[in-house]
Write an enzyme that holds these catalytic residues in place. Structure first.
Site, PDB file in Angstrom:
ATOM      1  N   VAL A  16       0.839  -1.216   0.000  1.00 42.73           N
ATOM      2  CA  VAL A  16       0.000   0.000   0.000  1.00 42.73           C
ATOM      3  C   VAL A  16       0.870   1.261   0.000  1.00 42.73           C
ATOM      4  O   VAL A  16       0.598   2.212  -0.747  1.00 42.73           O
ATOM      5  CB  VAL A  16      -0.976  -0.001   1.204  1.00 42.73           C
ATOM      6  CG1 VAL A  16      -1.899   1.200   1.134  1.00 42.73           C
ATOM      7  CG2 VAL A  16      -1.796  -1.284   1.245  1.00 42.73           C
ATOM      8  N   LYS A 106      -7.231  -2.245   9.399  1.00 44.99           N
ATOM      9  CA  LYS A 106      -8.556  -2.615   9.945  1.00 44.99           C
ATOM     10  C   LYS A 106      -8.444  -3.377  11.239  1.00 44.99           C
ATOM     11  O   LYS A 106      -9.315  -3.260  12.108  1.00 44.99           O
ATOM     12  CB  LYS A 106      -9.383  -3.422   8.937  1.00 44.99           C
ATOM     13  CG  LYS A 106      -8.707  -4.666   8.422  1.00 44.99           C
ATOM     14  CD  LYS A 106      -8.124  -4.387   7.106  1.00 44.99           C
ATOM     15  CE  LYS A 106      -7.114  -5.398   6.682  1.00 44.99           C
ATOM     16  NZ  LYS A 106      -6.767  -5.233   5.271  1.00 44.99           N
ATOM     17  N   GLU A 130     -10.474   5.349   5.511  1.00 47.24           N
ATOM     18  CA  GLU A 130     -11.217   4.859   4.339  1.00 47.24           C
ATOM     19  C   GLU A 130     -10.596   3.585   3.764  1.00 47.24           C
ATOM     20  O   GLU A 130     -11.305   2.660   3.345  1.00 47.24           O
ATOM     21  CB  GLU A 130     -11.246   5.957   3.255  1.00 47.24           C
ATOM     22  CG  GLU A 130     -12.024   5.626   2.017  1.00 47.24           C
ATOM     23  CD  GLU A 130     -13.518   5.438   2.280  1.00 47.24           C
ATOM     24  OE1 GLU A 130     -14.189   6.412   2.630  1.00 47.24           O
ATOM     25  OE2 GLU A 130     -13.997   4.300   2.138  1.00 47.24           O
ATOM     26  N   VAL A 133     -11.244  -0.570   4.820  1.00 45.42           N
ATOM     27  CA  VAL A 133     -12.300  -1.483   4.344  1.00 45.42           C
ATOM     28  C   VAL A 133     -12.523  -1.256   2.854  1.00 45.42           C
ATOM     29  O   VAL A 133     -12.727  -0.125   2.416  1.00 45.42           O
ATOM     30  CB  VAL A 133     -13.643  -1.232   5.067  1.00 45.42           C
ATOM     31  CG1 VAL A 133     -14.649  -2.314   4.698  1.00 45.42           C
ATOM     32  CG2 VAL A 133     -13.469  -1.177   6.574  1.00 45.42           C
ATOM     33  N   ILE A 137     -12.603   1.093  -2.784  1.00 42.07           N
ATOM     34  CA  ILE A 137     -14.037   1.438  -2.872  1.00 42.07           C
ATOM     35  C   ILE A 137     -14.404   2.401  -1.743  1.00 42.07           C
ATOM     36  O   ILE A 137     -14.130   2.112  -0.574  1.00 42.07           O
ATOM     37  CB  ILE A 137     -14.943   0.194  -2.703  1.00 42.07           C
ATOM     38  CG1 ILE A 137     -14.417  -0.970  -3.527  1.00 42.07           C
ATOM     39  CG2 ILE A 137     -16.383   0.508  -3.068  1.00 42.07           C
ATOM     40  CD1 ILE A 137     -15.122  -2.280  -3.220  1.00 42.07           C
ATOM     41  N   ASP A 202     -10.108 -11.139   8.772  1.00 38.87           N
ATOM     42  CA  ASP A 202      -9.948  -9.861   8.056  1.00 38.87           C
ATOM     43  C   ASP A 202     -11.337  -9.291   7.709  1.00 38.87           C
ATOM     44  O   ASP A 202     -11.593  -8.098   7.924  1.00 38.87           O
ATOM     45  CB  ASP A 202      -9.110 -10.087   6.782  1.00 38.87           C
ATOM     46  CG  ASP A 202      -8.938  -8.806   5.986  1.00 38.87           C
ATOM     47  OD1 ASP A 202      -8.078  -7.993   6.346  1.00 38.87           O
ATOM     48  OD2 ASP A 202      -9.690  -8.611   5.001  1.00 38.87           O
ATOM     49  N   LYS A 206     -13.337  -5.838   9.201  1.00 42.82           N
ATOM     50  CA  LYS A 206     -13.974  -4.834   8.336  1.00 42.82           C
ATOM     51  C   LYS A 206     -15.462  -4.699   8.671  1.00 42.82           C
ATOM     52  O   LYS A 206     -16.003  -3.588   8.690  1.00 42.82           O
ATOM     53  CB  LYS A 206     -13.771  -5.212   6.867  1.00 42.82           C
ATOM     54  CG  LYS A 206     -12.299  -5.162   6.448  1.00 42.82           C
ATOM     55  CD  LYS A 206     -12.096  -5.813   5.101  1.00 42.82           C
ATOM     56  CE  LYS A 206     -10.649  -5.764   4.651  1.00 42.82           C
ATOM     57  NZ  LYS A 206     -10.391  -6.611   3.477  1.00 42.82           N
TER      58      LYS A 206
HETATM   59  P1  NAP Z   1       3.238  -4.873   3.539  1.00 42.58           P
HETATM   60  O1  NAP Z   1       3.338  -4.988   2.062  1.00 42.58           O
HETATM   61  O2  NAP Z   1       3.668  -6.052   4.338  1.00 42.58           O
HETATM   62  O3  NAP Z   1       4.093  -3.589   3.973  1.00 42.58           O
HETATM   63  C1  NAP Z   1       4.376  -3.284   5.307  1.00 42.58           C
HETATM   64  C2  NAP Z   1       5.436  -2.200   5.332  1.00 42.58           C
HETATM   65  O4  NAP Z   1       5.670  -1.831   6.664  1.00 42.58           O
HETATM   66  C3  NAP Z   1       6.799  -2.617   4.759  1.00 42.58           C
HETATM   67  O5  NAP Z   1       7.358  -1.578   4.035  1.00 42.58           O
HETATM   68  C4  NAP Z   1       7.644  -2.917   6.001  1.00 42.58           C
HETATM   69  O6  NAP Z   1       9.019  -2.626   5.830  1.00 42.58           O
HETATM   70  C5  NAP Z   1       7.057  -1.946   6.985  1.00 42.58           C
HETATM   71  N1  NAP Z   1       7.127  -2.470   8.352  1.00 42.58           N
HETATM   72  C6  NAP Z   1       6.450  -3.518   8.877  1.00 42.58           C
HETATM   73  N2  NAP Z   1       6.750  -3.678  10.167  1.00 42.58           N
HETATM   74  C7  NAP Z   1       7.643  -2.706  10.471  1.00 42.58           C
HETATM   75  C8  NAP Z   1       8.344  -2.345  11.643  1.00 42.58           C
HETATM   76  N3  NAP Z   1       8.170  -3.014  12.782  1.00 42.58           N
HETATM   77  N4  NAP Z   1       9.175  -1.279  11.596  1.00 42.58           N
HETATM   78  C9  NAP Z   1       9.353  -0.607  10.466  1.00 42.58           C
HETATM   79  N5  NAP Z   1       8.709  -0.888   9.301  1.00 42.58           N
HETATM   80  C10 NAP Z   1       7.887  -1.937   9.319  1.00 42.58           C
HETATM   81  O7  NAP Z   1       1.757  -4.514   3.988  1.00 42.58           O
HETATM   82  P2  NAP Z   1       0.605  -3.863   3.088  1.00 42.58           P
HETATM   83  O8  NAP Z   1      -0.061  -4.937   2.290  1.00 42.58           O
HETATM   84  O9  NAP Z   1       1.111  -2.666   2.401  1.00 42.58           O
HETATM   85  O10 NAP Z   1      -0.473  -3.488   4.229  1.00 42.58           O
HETATM   86  C11 NAP Z   1      -0.317  -2.333   5.013  1.00 42.58           C
HETATM   87  C12 NAP Z   1      -1.639  -2.075   5.755  1.00 42.58           C
HETATM   88  O11 NAP Z   1      -2.677  -1.855   4.807  1.00 42.58           O
HETATM   89  C13 NAP Z   1      -2.124  -3.235   6.622  1.00 42.58           C
HETATM   90  O12 NAP Z   1      -2.777  -2.722   7.746  1.00 42.58           O
HETATM   91  C14 NAP Z   1      -3.124  -3.945   5.711  1.00 42.58           C
HETATM   92  O13 NAP Z   1      -4.103  -4.671   6.455  1.00 42.58           O
HETATM   93  C15 NAP Z   1      -3.738  -2.761   5.034  1.00 42.58           C
HETATM   94  N6  NAP Z   1      -4.360  -3.034   3.738  1.00 42.58           N
HETATM   95  C16 NAP Z   1      -3.685  -3.710   2.803  1.00 42.58           C
HETATM   96  C17 NAP Z   1      -4.274  -3.910   1.564  1.00 42.58           C
HETATM   97  C18 NAP Z   1      -3.586  -4.669   0.470  1.00 42.58           C
HETATM   98  O14 NAP Z   1      -4.178  -4.853  -0.588  1.00 42.58           O
HETATM   99  N7  NAP Z   1      -2.344  -5.104   0.654  1.00 42.58           N
HETATM  100  C19 NAP Z   1      -5.543  -3.380   1.308  1.00 42.58           C
HETATM  101  C20 NAP Z   1      -6.207  -2.668   2.321  1.00 42.58           C
HETATM  102  C21 NAP Z   1      -5.599  -2.484   3.542  1.00 42.58           C
HETATM  103  P3  NAP Z   1       9.955  -3.435   4.783  1.00 42.58           P
HETATM  104  O15 NAP Z   1       9.384  -3.108   3.432  1.00 42.58           O
HETATM  105  O16 NAP Z   1      11.313  -2.904   4.963  1.00 42.58           O
HETATM  106  O17 NAP Z   1       9.794  -4.880   5.140  1.00 42.58           O
HETATM  107  N1  HSE Z   2      -6.076  -9.018   2.750  1.00 44.32           N
HETATM  108  C1  HSE Z   2      -7.098  -8.076   2.433  1.00 44.32           C
HETATM  109  C2  HSE Z   2      -7.998  -8.674   1.382  1.00 44.32           C
HETATM  110  C3  HSE Z   2      -6.481  -6.808   1.900  1.00 44.32           C
HETATM  111  O1  HSE Z   2      -7.653  -9.691   0.804  1.00 44.32           O
HETATM  112  O2  HSE Z   2      -9.074  -8.139   1.157  1.00 44.32           O
HETATM  113  C4  HSE Z   2      -7.476  -5.725   1.809  1.00 44.32           C
HETATM  114  O3  HSE Z   2      -7.931  -5.340   3.062  1.00 44.32           O
END
Ligand code: NAP
Ligand code: HSE
Length: 429
Positions: A16, A106, A130, A133, A137, A202, A206
């Protein structure tokens, strides 16, 4: 007087976080003009500064020390994209230092949202969520504002992209569960711990957030009944199709006369229902309001740019509220406590697949078990038996869950029944 430049600290540059940085570059002029001022990302927290990134950023922006962001008085806005409950300390520290917070987390908003929003209010700040969840969208803002005139009667959501992606590939392409999960992970949809997706947590996080806003209620995450898709087989998807259904992981919230009904579970959905056409990582939320009627929101529920789109939209709103001193997101403080109805008291239709001995009296025994508990049968399939074993699939009419469970308890004890393979609820309208 507004600020000429609003400075932002980004916590996390993963799926993200990279999407946010790409959008800030790709739509730089538009973001600046909508926000009404320049926005500068001053620092980015990561775990590993040497890791290859999906997006090009100036390496001097990267830090592994959260304090460089949280204690920087020039930073007005902290965007938390680290994920997990451990991020609570960062969000609290940012609010205590008078920063606005944007988050896609979330897990955190569902379990600690009330106390964090209270802390934000105490500090004259706000939390924007926003992206927590439905990825790209718009759901939080419509529930807070656009549908604000309605009493919301019911929500039904497909709000986990990973499980919807897996179910779609299994259903339409015959892919095995494990392979579909690997692809969902490779595409960045899955959580760091994919059991959160597969076991329904998850989606429940949400639902907790959405139901709070829809029903103006404090929702205890533990009051949500949660079942996942980890045991779902292709066989049930095939039977479901034969009966005119598909299977989806649904998050359902209803306000009934007896109280709130909140649950996440796989369910058979008629192929004619709008939610049946929600495929792959797409999410949808179907809402019934007492004035607006039925409304459905649909789009990319996960992924880098879709989720980044919601985060950057929140950023534009924060910057506008910093510069124009407007704040209109305080409705969570009006939440009330409402009773949650136990699952046993709710009405559902059920799908049941079982193995029975191919002998006289077995079908009659099954029928008796249902009729003894006043459960009426709607559809039945029995294929030609093999080696004395018959596979039977039954769908009931809508009945109280406790009556169905009582019938099931009788069936388990019946000597002609070799195994009950699975039970799923069925959406009938
Ligand atoms: P991700 O790809 O695993 O990225 C997490 C980031 O945080 C990485 O850059 C990581 O660093 C950094 N990080 C994690 N723990 C850390 C720590 N203790 N100290 C410093 N940096 C740290 O996760 P993501 O998918 O982007 O998700 C981020 C958030 O958005 C979560 O809450 C997730 O539930 C939410 N979300 C995700 C999506 C989706 O489609 N992925 C959709 C909606 C919401 P490094 O890169 O150096 O490892
Ligand atoms: N892991 C979540 C999903 C990311 O699959 O919908 C978005 O919140």
């Amino acid at each position: 007087m507004g600020k000429d430049i609003v400075k932002v600290g980004l916590l996390g540059l993963g799926t993200v976080g990279s999407g946010v940085m790409k959008i800030m570059e790709m739509n730089k002029e538009q973001v600046r003009s909508r926000a009404g001022t320049e926005i500068e990302v001053k620092k980015i927290l990561v775990r590993d500064r040497e890791k290859p990134r999906e997006v090009k950023v100036d390496p001097s922006l990267l830090t592994t020390q959260a304090a460089e962001i949280l204690e920087d008085a020039e930073i007005d806005v902290v965007i938390e994209l680290v994920g997990g409950l451990g991020a609570k300390d960062y969000v609290e520290a940012a609010l205590r230092r008078g920063k606005y917070v944007i988050t896609a987390n979330k897990d955190l908003m569902a379990t600690a949202g009330a106390s964090l929003l209270q802390l934000a209010r105490d500090k004259g700040r706000n939390i924007y969520y926003e992206a927590s969840v439905g990825g790209g969208i718009p759901l939080i803002r419509p529930l807070k504002h656009s549908l604000g005139a309605n009493r919301i009667l019911r929500l039904i959501g497909i709000i986990n992209g990973t499980t919807n992606y897996i179910l779609t590939r299994m259903d339409l392409e015959g892919m095995e569960f494990a392979e579909a999960l690997r692809e969902a992970q490779a595409r960045g949809f899955a959580e760091q711990d994919p059991s959160n997706d597969l076991e329904g947590r998850d989606a429940a996080y949400k639902l907790c957030i959405l139901a709070g806003l829809a029903f103006n209620s404090n929702i205890d995450f533990n009051s949500i009944h949660v079942e996942g898709i980890a045991n779902l087989s292709r066989r049930d998807l095939l039977y479901a199709r034969e009966l005119g259904f598909t299977i989806k992981l649904l998050a359902i919230g209803e306000e009934t006369d007896a109280g709130l009904a909140l649950r996440v579970h796989p369910a058979l959905v008629p192929l004619t229902h709008p939610l049946a056409g929600v495929l792959f990582e797409n999410n949808a939320l179907y809402v019934e309001g007492n004035a607006v009627g039925e409304v459905m929101f649909y789009g990319r529920g996960a992924g880098s740019l879709p989720t980044g789109s919601s985060v950057v939209a929140d950023l534009i709103e924060v910057v506008r509220s910093i510069n124009h001193q407007v704040e209109n997101g305080v409705m969570e403080s009006d939440f009330r406590d409402k009773k949650v109805v136990p699952l046993e008291e709710l009405n559902s239709a059920f799908y049941l697949r079982l193995q029975a001995q191919d002998q006289p009296g077995v079908f009659a025994g099954l029928a008796n078990a249902f009729s003894a508990e006043m459960v009426s049968l709607d559809m039945i399939i029995q294929k030609r038996s093999r080696e004395g074993r018959a596979e039977i699939v039954l769908v009931t009419h809508r009945e109280k869950e406790k009556n169905f469970n009582a019938a099931l308890a009788r069936i388990h004890k019946f000597p002609g029944i070799m195994a009950v393979n699975c039970v799923y609820r069925v959406i009938t309208s």
